[in-house]
Design an enzyme around this catalytic site. Structure first.
Site, PDB file in Angstrom:
ATOM      1  CD  GLU A 243       1.034  -5.722  -9.180  1.00  0.00           C
ATOM      2  OE1 GLU A 243       0.541  -6.022  -8.079  1.00  0.00           O
ATOM      3  OE2 GLU A 243       0.841  -6.398 -10.219  1.00  0.00           O
TER       4      GLU A 243
ATOM      5  NE  ARG B  49       6.214  -5.350  -8.905  1.00  0.00           N
ATOM      6  CZ  ARG B  49       5.363  -6.310  -9.232  1.00  0.00           C
ATOM      7  NH1 ARG B  49       5.455  -6.895 -10.426  1.00  0.00           N
ATOM      8  NH2 ARG B  49       4.417  -6.693  -8.401  1.00  0.00           N
TER       9      ARG B  49
END
Length: 243
Positions: free
Chosen positions: A96, A141
């Protein structure tokens, strides 16, 4: 999905009897860490200021919970200051966050934050936080928006909304992944800032591919003395092999 931090040189939250481990001894300033000799005096002074702030914050939280005596409080502050670190290693798995992080597995140096609020985290930072669906897991993230920001979807069916106090919006970086595959705030919604445990400041993807993580300009300046004193690429490489 990512694992929990693979190595964390914990600060002492206890009394004077806490044992000083070999890992803690390795965290002693400058003389006991070979890479610290490269840090400038200015970096070292800034580093100790960050460490003192973190130590005081941690110790005062302990004092609030347990009503320590002045002597006990002083002892905890000193142990945190001289035998603790303000960074730890974290193993990140998944694609990701590519290309900032590896597509398979990366080992990160993560800075611990004394308080998680808008004074210490900024839009653009790569933050480590508890997985909203598996609280014993941690993921990384990019911080995209903070409390008070209006969020407008590209899908006209979605109503705009404003992030509430202490909420933030995090996103994956891999442009090749569809939004539903990325596992970020677009799928699990905003997260609480209280779930953030640190900021990724250095990434080792392979033994020959590693470097500082690009964060907000202010964060990178604040984190530079911690990198100068606590970064040990050999330690990262060992952690990478062991994970």
């Amino acid at each position: 999905m990512t694992d929990e931090p693979i190595k964390d040189h914990q600060f002492d939250n206890g009394g004077d009897e806490a044992e000083i481990t070999d890992a803690a001894k390795r965290s002693l300033p400058i003389k006991s860490r070979k890479h610290s000799t490269m840090a400038s005096i200015t970096n070292y002074v800034r580093y100790m200021a960050h460490k003192l702030e973190y130590s005081l914050t941690l110790s005062l939280k302990k004092h609030t919970r347990e009503k320590l005596s002045d002597r006990e409080l002083f002892g905890v502050v000193m142990k945190n200051l001289f035998y603790g670190r303000i960074s730890y290693l974290h193993s990140d798995k998944g694609k990701e966050m590519a290309p900032t992080m590896g597509t398979n597995e990366s080992t990160l140096l993560v800075r611990k934050l004394p308080v998680v609020d808008t004074r210490y985290i900024f839009v653009g930072d790569a933050v480590v936080f508890k997985d909203p669906n598996e609280t014993n897991k941690y993921i990384v993230r990019r911080l995209a928006a903070l409390e008070g920001s209006e969020m407008v979807s590209s899908d006209e069916k979605d109503e705009p909304f404003v992030l509430e106090k202490d909420q933030c919006w995090v996103v994956a970086e891999n442009q090749e992944m569809k939004s539903k595959e990325a596992y970020d705030s677009r799928t699990f919604g905003p997260i609480s800032m209280a779930d953030i445990v640190g900021r990724a400041i250095y990434c080792l993807r392979t033994a020959v591919d590693h470097g500082p993580v690009s964060n907000s300009e202010f964060a990178m300046d604040e984190d530079s003395p911690i990198l100068a004193v606590e970064l040990d690429v050999d330690e990262l490489a060992k952690g990478h092999k062991a994970s």
